[in-house]
Motif scaffolding. Structure first.
Motif, PDB file in Angstrom:
ATOM      1  N   MET A   1      96.851 -23.085 130.176  1.00  0.00           N
ATOM      2  CA  MET A   1      95.498 -21.314 130.434  1.00  0.00           C
ATOM      3  C   MET A   1      96.242 -21.070 131.299  1.00  0.00           C
ATOM      4  O   MET A   1      96.208 -19.136 131.159  1.00  0.00           O
ATOM      5  N   ASN A   2      96.369 -21.995 132.259  1.00  0.00           N
ATOM      6  CA  ASN A   2      96.261 -20.804 133.648  1.00  0.00           C
ATOM      7  C   ASN A   2      98.257 -19.965 133.363  1.00  0.00           C
ATOM      8  O   ASN A   2      98.316 -19.160 133.917  1.00  0.00           O
ATOM      9  N   THR A   3      98.804 -20.947 132.634  1.00  0.00           N
ATOM     10  CA  THR A   3     100.376 -19.571 132.495  1.00  0.00           C
ATOM     11  C   THR A   3     100.277 -19.181 131.110  1.00  0.00           C
ATOM     12  O   THR A   3     101.517 -18.770 131.103  1.00  0.00           O
ATOM     13  N   ALA A   4      99.356 -18.745 130.255  1.00  0.00           N
ATOM     14  CA  ALA A   4      99.394 -18.198 128.708  1.00  0.00           C
ATOM     15  C   ALA A   4      99.397 -17.006 129.914  1.00  0.00           C
ATOM     16  O   ALA A   4      98.500 -16.170 130.735  1.00  0.00           O
ATOM     17  N   GLN A   5     100.554 -16.144 129.000  1.00  0.00           N
ATOM     18  CA  GLN A   5     100.558 -14.125 129.601  1.00  0.00           C
ATOM     19  C   GLN A   5      98.863 -13.664 128.899  1.00  0.00           C
ATOM     20  O   GLN A   5      99.411 -14.132 127.665  1.00  0.00           O
ATOM     21  N   HIS A   6      98.162 -13.000 129.979  1.00  0.00           N
ATOM     22  CA  HIS A   6      97.246 -12.117 129.291  1.00  0.00           C
ATOM     23  C   HIS A   6      97.818 -10.517 129.138  1.00  0.00           C
ATOM     24  O   HIS A   6      99.260  -9.987 129.643  1.00  0.00           O
ATOM     25  N   GLU A   7      97.099  -9.684 128.007  1.00  0.00           N
ATOM     26  CA  GLU A   7      98.229  -8.924 127.393  1.00  0.00           C
ATOM     27  C   GLU A   7      97.649  -7.744 127.916  1.00  0.00           C
ATOM     28  O   GLU A   7      98.783  -6.626 127.987  1.00  0.00           O
ATOM     29  N   SER A   8      97.077  -7.881 128.422  1.00  0.00           N
ATOM     30  CA  SER A   8      96.491  -6.343 129.614  1.00  0.00           C
ATOM     31  C   SER A   8      98.003  -6.338 130.884  1.00  0.00           C
ATOM     32  O   SER A   8      97.939  -5.957 131.584  1.00  0.00           O
ATOM     33  N   THR A   9      97.665  -7.278 131.110  1.00  0.00           N
ATOM     34  CA  THR A   9      98.454  -7.737 132.918  1.00  0.00           C
ATOM     35  C   THR A   9      99.609  -7.796 132.484  1.00  0.00           C
ATOM     36  O   THR A   9     100.785  -7.386 133.243  1.00  0.00           O
ATOM     37  N   GLN A  10     100.309  -8.476 131.150  1.00  0.00           N
ATOM     38  CA  GLN A  10     101.252  -9.112 131.049  1.00  0.00           C
ATOM     39  C   GLN A  10     102.199  -9.820 131.869  1.00  0.00           C
ATOM     40  O   GLN A  10     103.157  -9.763 132.906  1.00  0.00           O
ATOM     41  N   ALA A  11     100.995 -10.394 132.173  1.00  0.00           N
ATOM     42  CA  ALA A  11     100.963 -12.027 134.133  1.00  0.00           C
ATOM     43  C   ALA A  11     100.146 -12.599 133.454  1.00  0.00           C
ATOM     44  O   ALA A  11      99.107 -12.765 132.978  1.00  0.00           O
ATOM     45  N   SER A  12     100.672 -13.900 133.829  1.00  0.00           N
ATOM     46  CA  SER A  12      99.258 -14.919 133.656  1.00  0.00           C
ATOM     47  C   SER A  12      98.734 -15.088 134.961  1.00  0.00           C
ATOM     48  O   SER A  12      98.855 -14.768 136.114  1.00  0.00           O
ATOM     49  N   ALA A  13      97.537 -16.000 134.904  1.00  0.00           N
ATOM     50  CA  ALA A  13      96.302 -16.028 136.282  1.00  0.00           C
ATOM     51  C   ALA A  13      97.457 -16.606 137.430  1.00  0.00           C
ATOM     52  O   ALA A  13      97.183 -16.118 138.312  1.00  0.00           O
ATOM     53  N   ALA A  14      97.788 -17.713 136.736  1.00  0.00           N
ATOM     54  CA  ALA A  14      98.214 -18.074 137.883  1.00  0.00           C
ATOM     55  C   ALA A  14      99.443 -17.096 138.318  1.00  0.00           C
ATOM     56  O   ALA A  14      99.783 -17.115 139.708  1.00  0.00           O
ATOM     57  N   GLU A  15     100.348 -16.833 137.779  1.00  0.00           N
ATOM     58  CA  GLU A  15     101.425 -15.525 138.610  1.00  0.00           C
ATOM     59  C   GLU A  15     100.301 -14.800 139.924  1.00  0.00           C
ATOM     60  O   GLU A  15     100.844 -14.482 140.175  1.00  0.00           O
ATOM     61  N   ILE A  16      99.703 -14.252 139.198  1.00  0.00           N
ATOM     62  CA  ILE A  16      98.813 -13.049 139.857  1.00  0.00           C
ATOM     63  C   ILE A  16      97.856 -13.857 141.016  1.00  0.00           C
ATOM     64  O   ILE A  16      98.328 -13.083 141.652  1.00  0.00           O
ATOM     65  N   ASN A  17      97.698 -15.307 141.393  1.00  0.00           N
ATOM     66  CA  ASN A  17      97.093 -15.962 141.908  1.00  0.00           C
ATOM     67  C   ASN A  17      97.837 -16.246 143.258  1.00  0.00           C
ATOM     68  O   ASN A  17      97.704 -16.582 144.039  1.00  0.00           O
ATOM     69  N   PHE A  18      99.536 -16.609 142.099  1.00  0.00           N
ATOM     70  CA  PHE A  18     100.486 -17.659 143.481  1.00  0.00           C
ATOM     71  C   PHE A  18     101.266 -16.848 143.458  1.00  0.00           C
ATOM     72  O   PHE A  18     101.913 -17.038 144.391  1.00  0.00           O
ATOM     73  N   GLY A  19     101.755 -15.545 142.618  1.00  0.00           N
ATOM     74  CA  GLY A  19     103.249 -14.779 142.957  1.00  0.00           C
ATOM     75  C   GLY A  19     103.915 -15.694 142.455  1.00  0.00           C
ATOM     76  O   GLY A  19     105.000 -14.725 142.187  1.00  0.00           O
ATOM     77  N   ARG A  20     104.155 -16.111 141.067  1.00  0.00           N
ATOM     78  CA  ARG A  20     105.093 -17.058 140.201  1.00  0.00           C
ATOM     79  C   ARG A  20     104.061 -17.467 139.570  1.00  0.00           C
ATOM     80  O   ARG A  20     103.183 -18.363 139.593  1.00  0.00           O
ATOM     81  N   ASN A  21     104.379 -18.591 138.528  1.00  0.00           N
ATOM     82  CA  ASN A  21     104.388 -19.765 137.033  1.00  0.00           C
ATOM     83  C   ASN A  21     104.691 -20.846 137.688  1.00  0.00           C
ATOM     84  O   ASN A  21     105.905 -21.273 138.543  1.00  0.00           O
ATOM     85  N   PRO A  22     103.864 -21.719 137.682  1.00  0.00           N
ATOM     86  CA  PRO A  22     103.308 -23.393 137.959  1.00  0.00           C
ATOM     87  C   PRO A  22     104.830 -23.405 137.552  1.00  0.00           C
ATOM     88  O   PRO A  22     105.394 -23.108 135.637  1.00  0.00           O
ATOM     89  N   ALA A  23     105.490 -24.859 137.670  1.00  0.00           N
ATOM     90  CA  ALA A  23     106.423 -25.361 136.334  1.00  0.00           C
ATOM     91  C   ALA A  23     105.582 -26.158 135.590  1.00  0.00           C
ATOM     92  O   ALA A  23     104.471 -26.381 135.532  1.00  0.00           O
ATOM     93  N   ALA A  24     106.599 -26.158 134.635  1.00  0.00           N
ATOM     94  CA  ALA A  24     105.752 -27.061 133.371  1.00  0.00           C
ATOM     95  C   ALA A  24     106.018 -28.621 133.462  1.00  0.00           C
ATOM     96  O   ALA A  24     106.732 -29.045 134.278  1.00  0.00           O
ATOM     97  N   PRO A  25     104.808 -29.637 133.273  1.00  0.00           N
ATOM     98  CA  PRO A  25     105.389 -30.721 133.975  1.00  0.00           C
ATOM     99  C   PRO A  25     106.055 -31.518 133.004  1.00  0.00           C
ATOM    100  O   PRO A  25     106.790 -31.951 133.513  1.00  0.00           O
ATOM    101  N   GLN A  26     107.010 -31.197 131.952  1.00  0.00           N
ATOM    102  CA  GLN A  26     108.068 -31.747 131.259  1.00  0.00           C
ATOM    103  C   GLN A  26     109.582 -30.946 132.618  1.00  0.00           C
ATOM    104  O   GLN A  26     110.566 -32.105 132.693  1.00  0.00           O
ATOM    105  N   GLN A  27     109.044 -29.838 134.012  1.00  0.00           N
ATOM    106  CA  GLN A  27     110.585 -29.827 134.265  1.00  0.00           C
ATOM    107  C   GLN A  27     110.326 -30.673 135.609  1.00  0.00           C
ATOM    108  O   GLN A  27     111.355 -30.836 136.028  1.00  0.00           O
ATOM    109  N   ILE A  28     108.467 -30.887 136.047  1.00  0.00           N
ATOM    110  CA  ILE A  28     108.455 -31.727 136.661  1.00  0.00           C
ATOM    111  C   ILE A  28     109.444 -32.860 137.271  1.00  0.00           C
ATOM    112  O   ILE A  28     109.976 -33.758 137.651  1.00  0.00           O
ATOM    113  N   ARG A  29     109.017 -33.716 135.619  1.00  0.00           N
ATOM    114  CA  ARG A  29     109.290 -35.567 135.834  1.00  0.00           C
ATOM    115  C   ARG A  29     109.998 -35.649 134.486  1.00  0.00           C
ATOM    116  O   ARG A  29     110.259 -36.963 133.663  1.00  0.00           O
TER     117      ARG A  29
END
Length: 144
Positions: A1-29
Motif C-alpha cells: 500500500m505504501n509503495t503504490a503510486q498515487h495517480e495525482s502525485t505520481q509518487a508513492s506514500a513512502a517516496e513522499i515521506n522518505f524520499g525513496r521507495n523501500p525495498a520489496a521483501p524479495q529484494q531484502i531476503r
C-alpha cells in the motif's frame, strides 16, 4: 500500500515521506544476497516535493475540468423561492427509513446572503421559526 503510486502525485506514500521507495521483501531476503546500505542516491526531498507539487497542480486542473462539465452556475436573488436539500437519518426506533424520505423540503425564501455561497432562509409558512442557513449547492429553484 505504501509503495503504490498515487495517480495525482505520481509518487508513492513512502517516496513522499522518505524520499525513496523501500525495498520489496524479495529484494531484502533473497538467497545469499546482502541488501545495500544506501541504494542509488535519490533526488533531494525538496526537489521531489517540487515535482509532486507540479503533479498535484496538473491533477487539480484536470479534475476541475471534469467537475465543471456538468456544473451549472446558479445564484438565486434575495426574495426568491427555493427548495432545500434535506439529509435525514434513518431511525429503527422511530420506524423511519431515510431512503423513502423526500429529498427536498420547502419552499423557503432567501432572506439574505451571508457569504458568496451561503444564504439565510426563511420559512413563509412559519415566520416565527428560526431562520436556517444553507449552501447554494443544497438549493434548487422552486417550481409550483
Amino acid at each position: 500500500m505504501n509503495t503504490a503510486q498515487h495517480e495525482s502525485t505520481q509518487a508513492s506514500a513512502a517516496e513522499i515521506n522518505f524520499g525513496r521507495n523501500p525495498a520489496a521483501p524479495q529484494q531484502i531476503r533473497s538467497e545469499g544476497a546482502v541488501p545495500e546500505e544506501h541504494p542509488a542516491t535519490p533526488p533531494a526531498i525538496t526537489e521531489l516535493w517540487t515535482e509532486i507539487k507540479g503533479h498535484l497542480t496538473a491533477a487539480a486542473k484536470q479534475q476541475k475540468k471534469y467537475y465543471d462539465l456538468r456544473r451549472r452556475p446558479w445564484k438565486p436573488k434575495v426574495g426568491e423561492k427555493v427548495m432545500k436539500r434535506d439529509q435525514p437519518l434513518s431511525s429503527a426506533a422511530d420506524n423511519y427509513a431515510q431512503k423513502l424520505a423526500p429529498k427536498f423540503s420547502g419552499p423557503y425564501i432567501i432572506a439574505k446572503y451571508i457569504s458568496t455561497n451561503t444564504v439565510k432562509l426563511s420559512n413563509p409558512e412559519r415566520p416565527d421559526k428560526q431562520q436556517a442557513h444553507a449552501h447554494l449547492q443544497d438549493l434548487k429553484p422552486f417550481t409550483a
